[in-house]
Design a protein around this motif. Structure first.
Motif, PDB file in Angstrom:
ATOM      1  N   HIS A  49     102.551 -25.529  82.518  1.00  0.00           N
ATOM      2  CA  HIS A  49     103.129 -24.719  83.603  1.00  0.00           C
ATOM      3  C   HIS A  49     104.070 -25.517  84.476  1.00  0.00           C
ATOM      4  O   HIS A  49     104.838 -24.937  85.250  1.00  0.00           O
ATOM      5  CB  HIS A  49     102.026 -24.052  84.444  1.00  0.00           C
TER       6      HIS A  49
ATOM      7  N   GLN B 260      95.972 -23.597  81.672  1.00  0.00           N
ATOM      8  CA  GLN B 260      97.320 -24.168  81.731  1.00  0.00           C
ATOM      9  C   GLN B 260      97.283 -25.543  82.414  1.00  0.00           C
ATOM     10  O   GLN B 260      96.396 -25.829  83.214  1.00  0.00           O
ATOM     11  CB  GLN B 260      98.260 -23.210  82.468  1.00  0.00           C
TER      12      GLN B 260
ATOM     13  N   ASP C 123      94.770 -24.588  75.269  1.00  0.00           N
ATOM     14  CA  ASP C 123      95.520 -23.342  75.024  1.00  0.00           C
ATOM     15  C   ASP C 123      94.564 -22.229  74.574  1.00  0.00           C
ATOM     16  O   ASP C 123      94.693 -21.076  74.985  1.00  0.00           O
ATOM     17  CB  ASP C 123      96.610 -23.573  73.972  1.00  0.00           C
TER      18      ASP C 123
ATOM     19  N   GLY D   7     100.733 -24.377  76.699  1.00  0.00           N
ATOM     20  CA  GLY D   7     100.313 -23.849  77.999  1.00  0.00           C
ATOM     21  C   GLY D   7     100.729 -24.716  79.179  1.00  0.00           C
ATOM     22  O   GLY D   7      99.999 -24.829  80.166  1.00  0.00           O
TER      23      GLY D   7
END
Ligand code: SF4
Ligand code: SF4
Length: 397
Positions: free
Chosen positions: A195, A167, A162, A193
């Protein structure tokens, strides 16, 4: 898509993803592991402890062959790939050949020191594009009970990523023991982070087939549904992609666009076109992309009619492959059948067919139109610092 390091894979076209199995050796103890009882003994993880690792030379050859076949994304998995001494070399070779390379790991060993820094730093310096962690719990005790690992270790690695703006994704196996925690897992992912979250419904595949032990792990879709819907809303609001693997399309009707079953996998951008579970086969066999027939459905998953009544009275109208999945009689009228996996036989025997009802959704060949229109699911991370969540937000309009 004009976000650096993000590609939009054309929905409905074959995946260009690949997998490298480094061997099944693993020190972890995931309750749901598909390689449980690998050695045929009653000891769930004994086979994983004694399994071998493929040689670095073989792994490098597979990577070169995959790149030569025009594949563009590589998952490195095991077992636990971070115990392989050749992993940095593999990542570097994949990156050199232009593959986006992701490592699938429980994240326990990435902070181990090496002469040039931690293993994580070594892999990042070698060109690692992405990581896919296991996140099956939010509570350290539950995490340890589920996989034998340390939640603090994974979170420390995530913190470090992070800070870098790197990510990553998470796999969450959905089981009876964690179904109520799904919203909390989603909140944890959204706050970090992450995704993409792959929610993988536990199915009694491989060694679990015929095992009554599997029953304790497999929750009914009805019991999962409210928690999963809440989790999906959290992830959606944060522009985190949610994929749901290996469930019938009507298992969670409001979440059908998130479902990727065996029919959808060949078209999913990071899914694997070559064979997995082949650590004992020659490199050329492992690296060969499997053809997708004109029908879009591989023969082993083809639908065929089946008129039969199961011992519990469930009437069937069809199956995929050789009883790999079954279709209860109500599926006969379902517009989604061409794009639906059907129901796992072990699930059907345990929970019956009353949860399944035709879905009035459009299909395009073997895929659901709503899935194809869910653009964030087709974004591919090709650079370590790509901002996938902003890309997902842009795609969502
Ligand atoms: S990390 Fe993978 S191979 Fe190892 S026990 Fe867990 S699921 Fe099985
Ligand atoms: S084919 Fe059957 S299991 Fe699949 S969505 Fe339709 S009713 Fe549900």
């Amino acid at each position: 898509m004009d976000i650096p390091g993000v590609l939009l894979h054309p929905p409905g076209t074959p995946s260009r993803g690949a997998v490298l199995d480094i061997g099944l050796k693993c020190p972890h103890s995931c309750a749901f592991c598909y390689y449980s009882y690998l050695d045929g003994s009653e000891s769930q993880f004994a086979g994983l402890r004694t399994a071998s690792l493929r040689s670095t030379e073989d792994c490098l050859e597979i990577i070169r062959l995959l790149a030569g076949h025009g594949l563009q994304h590589l998952d490195i998995t095991g077992g636990e790939p971070t115990i392989h001494p050749g992993l940095p070399e593999m990542v570097a070779e994949a990156a050199r050949l232009g593959l986006a390379v992701r490592c699938i790991t429980l994240g326990q060993f990435l902070r181990r020191p090496r002469p040039e820094g931690t293993l994580l730093e070594t892999l990042l310096a070698a060109g690692l594009t992405n990581l896919l962690f296991s996140l099956h719990a939010v509570d350290p005790v539950a995490f340890k009970e589920t996989c034998g690992g340390s939640m603090e270790s994974v979170l420390a690695v995530m913190d470090s990523l992070d800070e870098r703006g790197f990510q990553y994704g998470c796999n969450t196996v959905i089981m009876e023991r964690n179904r109520r925690d799904l919203p909390a897992i989603a909140r944890m992912a959204a706050a970090r982070g992450v995704h993409v979250v792959n929610g993988i419904a536990f199915n009694a595949y491989h060694a679990w087939r015929g095992q009554t032990r599997a029953e304790a792990l497999q929750a009914s879709y009805t019991a999962i549904r409210p928690h999963l819907e809440e989790a999906a809303a959290v992830l959606d609001a944060a522009h985190v992609v949610l994929n749901l693997r290996y469930v019938p399309l009507c298992a969670f009707p409001s979440l059908a666009r998130h479902v990727v079953g065996v029919l959808g996998v060949p078209y999913d951008p990071v899914e694997w076109r070559n064979r997995c579970l082949n650590h004992d086969m020659p490199p050329a066999h492992c690296a060969e992309p499997l053809p997708i027939p004109a029908s879009g459905v591989r023969e082993i998953f083809a639908f065929s009619p089946l008129e039969e009544t199961l011992p519990d009275g469930t009437r069937l109208c069809g199956m995929r492959g050789d009883r790999f999945k079954l279709f209860p009689v109500q599926c006969k009228e379902c517009p989604c059948l061409p794009a639906c996996d059907g129901v796992d036989p072990v699930y059907l025997a345990r929970h019956g067919a009353s949860e399944f009802a035709p879905l009035a959704l459009e299909t395009r060949g073997p895929l659901l139109a709503a899935r194809l229109d869910y653009r964030p699911a087709f974004l591919l991370k090709t650079h370590p610092l790509a901002d996938m969540r902003t890309a997902a937000a842009m795609c969502s309009g």
